[in-house]
Scaffold this motif. Structure first.
Motif, PDB file in Angstrom:
ATOM      1  N   GLU A 258      92.518  33.719  24.982  1.00 34.90           N
ATOM      2  CA  GLU A 258      92.449  35.318  25.001  1.00 34.90           C
ATOM      3  C   GLU A 258      93.914  35.868  24.670  1.00 34.90           C
ATOM      4  OE1 GLU A 258      91.188  33.463  27.240  1.00 34.90           O
ATOM      5  OE2 GLU A 258      89.142  33.828  27.671  1.00 34.90           O
ATOM      6  N   VAL A 259      94.962  35.244  25.156  1.00 33.05           N
ATOM      7  CA  VAL A 259      96.301  35.975  25.219  1.00 33.05           C
ATOM      8  C   VAL A 259      96.563  36.111  23.848  1.00 33.05           C
ATOM      9  CG1 VAL A 259      97.602  33.718  25.122  1.00 33.05           C
ATOM     10  CG2 VAL A 259      98.537  35.963  26.257  1.00 33.05           C
ATOM     11  N   PHE A 260      96.284  35.388  22.711  1.00 32.64           N
ATOM     12  CA  PHE A 260      96.423  35.619  21.455  1.00 32.64           C
ATOM     13  C   PHE A 260      95.704  36.651  20.631  1.00 32.64           C
ATOM     14  CE2 PHE A 260      96.896  31.007  22.284  1.00 32.64           C
ATOM     15  CZ  PHE A 260      98.292  30.863  22.060  1.00 32.64           C
ATOM     16  N   PHE A 261      94.960  37.403  21.373  1.00 32.34           N
ATOM     17  CA  PHE A 261      94.190  38.443  20.866  1.00 32.34           C
ATOM     18  C   PHE A 261      94.940  39.714  21.512  1.00 32.34           C
ATOM     19  CE2 PHE A 261      91.120  35.390  20.354  1.00 32.34           C
ATOM     20  CZ  PHE A 261      90.696  35.478  18.996  1.00 32.34           C
ATOM     21  N   GLU A 262      95.347  39.530  22.619  1.00 30.04           N
ATOM     22  CA  GLU A 262      96.108  40.817  23.398  1.00 30.04           C
ATOM     23  C   GLU A 262      97.385  40.137  24.070  1.00 30.04           C
ATOM     24  OE1 GLU A 262      95.486  44.358  26.567  1.00 30.04           O
ATOM     25  OE2 GLU A 262      93.781  43.300  25.800  1.00 30.04           O
ATOM     26  N   TRP A 263      98.604  40.092  23.479  1.00 32.20           N
ATOM     27  CA  TRP A 263      99.765  39.213  23.974  1.00 32.20           C
ATOM     28  C   TRP A 263     100.086  39.724  25.194  1.00 32.20           C
ATOM     29  CZ3 TRP A 263     101.400  34.653  22.894  1.00 32.20           C
ATOM     30  CH2 TRP A 263     102.908  34.380  23.471  1.00 32.20           C
ATOM     31  N   ASP A 264     100.414  38.656  26.125  1.00 31.22           N
ATOM     32  CA  ASP A 264     100.912  38.916  27.325  1.00 31.22           C
ATOM     33  C   ASP A 264     101.956  37.601  27.680  1.00 31.22           C
ATOM     34  OD1 ASP A 264     101.118  38.619  30.478  1.00 31.22           O
ATOM     35  OD2 ASP A 264     100.130  40.761  30.135  1.00 31.22           O
ATOM     36  N   VAL A 265     103.117  37.861  28.016  1.00 29.47           N
ATOM     37  CA  VAL A 265     103.932  36.770  28.057  1.00 29.47           C
ATOM     38  C   VAL A 265     103.836  35.961  29.352  1.00 29.47           C
ATOM     39  CG1 VAL A 265     106.550  36.174  28.569  1.00 29.47           C
ATOM     40  CG2 VAL A 265     105.808  37.686  26.598  1.00 29.47           C
ATOM     41  N   ALA A 266     103.541  36.981  30.527  1.00 26.92           N
ATOM     42  CA  ALA A 266     103.255  36.090  31.598  1.00 26.92           C
ATOM     43  C   ALA A 266     101.954  35.348  31.450  1.00 26.92           C
ATOM     44  CB  ALA A 266     103.026  37.110  32.673  1.00 26.92           C
ATOM     45  N   GLU A 267     100.969  35.788  30.966  1.00 29.24           N
ATOM     46  CA  GLU A 267      99.702  35.226  30.876  1.00 29.24           C
ATOM     47  C   GLU A 267      99.932  34.056  30.013  1.00 29.24           C
ATOM     48  OE1 GLU A 267      95.582  34.610  31.829  1.00 29.24           O
ATOM     49  OE2 GLU A 267      96.969  36.329  32.462  1.00 29.24           O
ATOM     50  N   PHE A 268     100.644  34.101  28.711  1.00 25.46           N
ATOM     51  CA  PHE A 268     100.729  32.812  28.175  1.00 25.46           C
ATOM     52  C   PHE A 268     101.325  31.793  28.910  1.00 25.46           C
ATOM     53  CE2 PHE A 268     103.765  30.441  25.267  1.00 25.46           C
ATOM     54  CZ  PHE A 268     102.584  29.825  24.444  1.00 25.46           C
ATOM     55  N   LEU A 269     102.215  32.023  29.629  1.00 25.84           N
ATOM     56  CA  LEU A 269     103.057  31.014  30.532  1.00 25.84           C
ATOM     57  C   LEU A 269     102.460  30.589  31.504  1.00 25.84           C
ATOM     58  CD1 LEU A 269     106.691  32.749  30.781  1.00 25.84           C
ATOM     59  CD2 LEU A 269     106.118  30.757  29.373  1.00 25.84           C
ATOM     60  N   THR A 270     101.601  31.420  32.279  1.00 24.71           N
ATOM     61  CA  THR A 270     100.607  30.711  33.229  1.00 24.71           C
ATOM     62  C   THR A 270      99.451  29.800  32.699  1.00 24.71           C
ATOM     63  OG1 THR A 270      99.408  32.703  33.321  1.00 24.71           O
ATOM     64  CG2 THR A 270     101.351  32.522  34.796  1.00 24.71           C
ATOM     65  N   SER A 271      99.253  30.013  31.538  1.00 26.69           N
ATOM     66  CA  SER A 271      97.983  29.106  30.881  1.00 26.69           C
ATOM     67  C   SER A 271      98.380  27.977  30.245  1.00 26.69           C
ATOM     68  CB  SER A 271      97.451  30.152  29.755  1.00 26.69           C
ATOM     69  OG  SER A 271      97.026  31.321  30.223  1.00 26.69           O
ATOM     70  N   TYR A 272     100.004  27.992  29.608  1.00 30.55           N
ATOM     71  CA  TYR A 272     100.329  26.654  28.967  1.00 30.55           C
ATOM     72  C   TYR A 272     101.462  26.096  29.530  1.00 30.55           C
ATOM     73  CZ  TYR A 272      96.882  28.274  25.526  1.00 30.55           C
ATOM     74  OH  TYR A 272      95.682  28.602  24.859  1.00 30.55           O
ATOM     75  N   ILE A 273     102.165  26.579  30.659  1.00 27.07           N
ATOM     76  CA  ILE A 273     103.363  26.019  31.187  1.00 27.07           C
ATOM     77  C   ILE A 273     103.159  24.637  31.634  1.00 27.07           C
ATOM     78  CG2 ILE A 273     103.096  26.803  33.595  1.00 27.07           C
ATOM     79  CD1 ILE A 273     106.382  26.684  31.410  1.00 27.07           C
ATOM     80  N   SER A 274     101.843  24.215  31.968  1.00 26.89           N
ATOM     81  CA  SER A 274     101.798  22.875  32.484  1.00 26.89           C
ATOM     82  C   SER A 274     101.746  22.010  31.519  1.00 26.89           C
ATOM     83  CB  SER A 274     100.239  22.688  33.341  1.00 26.89           C
ATOM     84  OG  SER A 274     100.037  23.544  34.205  1.00 26.89           O
ATOM     85  N   ILE A 275     101.519  22.046  30.319  1.00 27.93           N
ATOM     86  CA  ILE A 275     101.809  21.025  29.166  1.00 27.93           C
ATOM     87  C   ILE A 275     103.179  20.750  28.919  1.00 27.93           C
ATOM     88  CG2 ILE A 275     101.381  20.871  26.839  1.00 27.93           C
ATOM     89  CD1 ILE A 275      99.040  22.856  26.809  1.00 27.93           C
ATOM     90  N   PRO A 276     104.174  21.669  28.878  1.00 26.25           N
ATOM     91  CA  PRO A 276     105.680  21.283  28.542  1.00 26.25           C
ATOM     92  C   PRO A 276     106.185  20.501  29.910  1.00 26.25           C
ATOM     93  CG  PRO A 276     105.527  23.528  28.868  1.00 26.25           C
ATOM     94  CD  PRO A 276     103.979  23.106  28.615  1.00 26.25           C
ATOM     95  N   ILE A 277     105.456  20.886  31.121  1.00 21.56           N
ATOM     96  CA  ILE A 277     105.948  20.180  32.408  1.00 21.56           C
ATOM     97  C   ILE A 277     105.395  18.647  32.321  1.00 21.56           C
ATOM     98  CG2 ILE A 277     105.420  20.131  34.897  1.00 21.56           C
ATOM     99  CD1 ILE A 277     105.277  23.083  34.904  1.00 21.56           C
ATOM    100  N   PHE A 278     104.125  18.305  31.920  1.00 24.44           N
ATOM    101  CA  PHE A 278     103.663  17.301  31.877  1.00 24.44           C
ATOM    102  C   PHE A 278     104.396  16.359  31.028  1.00 24.44           C
ATOM    103  CE2 PHE A 278     100.445  13.966  30.126  1.00 24.44           C
ATOM    104  CZ  PHE A 278     100.280  13.434  31.197  1.00 24.44           C
TER     105      PHE A 278
END
Length: 548
Positions: free
Chosen positions: A476-496
């Motif tokens: 949903e963040v790609f329809f209404e951009w929010d940096v914080a929401e993007f990071l919290t949704s996808y930060i686990s992938i680069p950590i892994f």
């Protein structure tokens, strides 16, 4: 090759009919700690009834009792039903994969060790630490949720810290006292969940057919008005918007099923693990159908997806679609009963996550992927150092009580968003490689205590959908951009990925070819884990055998 034959062969190979003895399994490298058999000090204290009820408890939780309302509101009754059916199939595929891996090797470390052993040690390291963190940080989340549930009766916010402290101590104490205490507590909690879901399904059916105090027959009226599918409100095209609403619920449904792998994590401390896990997993499919699918169908019949009460995020039974339906029907006693049961469910979840986190951490330590002191066990087989380390995370729940620390706490929780899906992905990927290794080395998968005839296609199904869930979480963040929401949704992938790369580069680990995989070193034989099956001696024991 049968399990009986497996138990008597050399760790380095086996004999084909008419062939001379030759090695078929490559001896493992010492630096990967595959042969931890002599270091593993946990004891098998969980009985058959414990593991059977733990399997049930892993499929029923607050995701069904509370989260199902959000699913209904998000996609409508038909959309929610399709989402839960699909995710139920992914969860079942994942459970079949990890159960087959576990019945082959019922040892500490569970699927992170299997990934190390049959895919790449770097993957085992990454998924192990990711899964530990995901479970450890979810402990305070469940404690906080349980505290919120208590506000259904006590609205004095000044008492929140007291309730939090009591639950922290209780959850930690249950795990510190030993695995038998954990097993007994989960046995009781599972019975409460069963009573609740059966009561909800029966009472919901009665109300739907007009048996409530107001005598109103509901039927499937809400499937016609306001309709079977809801919209996401993201695009103007009707069908595309309905699909996006369904996609959002798909991810949410995935969280409801997470935790099913607990039955495999407990294998190293279970009596007769190969027999009992086989029995448990064969029953899980029907439990998913009966509890989740019937539950979603029932709430779709009882409550409209545009009901205002579904939009209230109270965190208590007040937002449960079952409670909303009973209120509409004039049944007033149910909310208190449901809230009490959901509270035990949240407490049980915190208890289970602490158990899972400590056992995964212990397994990592056994294989040299975590500090060595974490291998310490008491004389009764409790991995005390790992349990105490995981227990420390429970006290992070006090951050949710403090207004200043609440933001940080919720940010930490958001990092676990896709952690469970990454674990599911690793389980299915590991099974696919495990299956390839068995075939390459001429080992019949049917020789395992448990084997699904649908494999390896179940693992492929699980790999596909878990990748999709990981990538679409937070779309949903790609329809209404929010940096914080993007990071919290996808930060686990680069950590892994970072964990994987760091271990890969520093340890120069290798990807195991199918011909190189080790299927025997450090794995207990059938005789070491299984005792003779004792037939039921009376009617009550026969009933217990059917139930458990």
């Amino acid at each position: 090759m049968s399990l009986e034959k497996r138990s008597s062969i050399s760790d380095h190979g086996f004999l084909e009919k008419g062939e001379a003895e030759k090695p078929r399994v490559v001896t493992s490298d010492d630096k990967y700690r595959f042969d931890a058999h002599d270091l593993d000090r946990v004891q098998r204290r969980l009985k058959q009834r414990h593991i059977q009820m733990i399997a049930i408890a892993g499929t029923i939780g607050t995701g069904l009792f509370l989260g199902s309302g959000s699913a209904l509101q998000g996609a409508g009754p038909a959309g929610a039903l399709i989402a839960y059916l699909l995710i139920g199939s992914v969860a079942y595929a994942t459970l079949c994969s990890i159960s087959e891996l576990t019945t082959w090797a019922p040892i500490s470390g569970t699927f992170p060790h299997f990934a190390t052993r049959w895919v790449d040690p770097a993957l085992g390291f990454a998924v192990g630490w990711n899964y530990f963190y995901t479970n450890a940080i979810t402990i305070p989340t469940e404690i906080s949720a349980a505290t919120v549930l208590l506000t259904f009766w006590d609205r004095d916010t000044n008492h929140a810290a007291i309730y939090t402290a009591v639950m922290c101590v209780c959850i930690c104490a249950i795990n510190i006292f030993g695995v038998r205490w954990f097993g007994e507590s989960e046995f009781v909690f599972a019975i409460i969940k069963l009573i609740l879901i059966i009561a909800l399904l029966l009472s919901g059916l009665i109300v739907d057919l007009g048996g409530g105090p107001n005598g109103e027959r509901i039927g499937f009226r809400f499937w016609n008005h306001p309709g079977a599918f809801n919209r996401a409100g993201l695009v103007t095209n009707l069908n595309t918007d309905r699909f996006l609403a369904w996609l959002g619920v798909l991810v949410q449904a995935g969280f409801s099923f997470q935790g099913m792998e607990l039955v495999a994590i407990a294998a190293s401390e279970t009596e007769n693990p190969r027999r009992n896990i086989t029995k448990a997993v064969r029953r899980v499919f029907w439990r998913i159908i009966i509890f989740y699918v019937l539950g979603i169908i029932m709430i779709g019949m009882l409550v409209a997806y545009n009901d205002e009460a579904l939009l209230r995020d109270t965190g208590t039974a007040a937002q449960s679609p079952f409670v909303i339906a009973m209120d509409r029907a004039g049944v007033k006693i149910f909310p208190h009963f449901i809230n009490a049961c959901i509270f035990t469910s949240a407490f049980s979840s915190g208890n289970s996550f602490l158990f899972s986190a400590s056992r995964v951490l212990y397994g990592l330590s056994l294989r040299g992927q975590a500090p060595k002191y974490l291998t310490y066990c008491t004389k009764k087989g409790l991995p005390l150092a790992a349990v105490l380390t995981a227990s420390a995370f429970a006290f992070l729940s006090f951050m949710s009580v403090s207004n200043g620390a609440a933001t940080v706490f919720h940010w930490l929780v958001s990092l676990t968003t896709v952690g469970g899906f990454l674990g599911w992905f690793a389980i299915n990927l590991t099974y696919a490689r495990f299956y390839a290794g068995l075939n390459e080395q001429g080992i019949d998968p049917n020789s395992n205590a448990y084997h699904s005839s649908l494999q390896p296609y179940l693992s492929y199904w699980g790999i596909f959908w878990t990748i999709l869930l990981i990538l679409t979480n937070g779309f949903e963040v790609f329809f209404e951009w929010d940096v914080a929401e993007f990071l919290t949704s996808y930060i686990s992938i680069p950590i892994f990925v970072t964990l994987f790369v760091i271990y890969k580069v520093s340890k120069r680990s290798k990807f195991w070819r199918a011909s190189e995989m080790d299927f025997y070193t450090g794995i207990p034989t059938l005789e070491e884990t299984e005792s003779p099956l004792i037939p039921p001696r009376n009617f009550l024991e026969k009933v217990a055998g059917v139930i458990f």
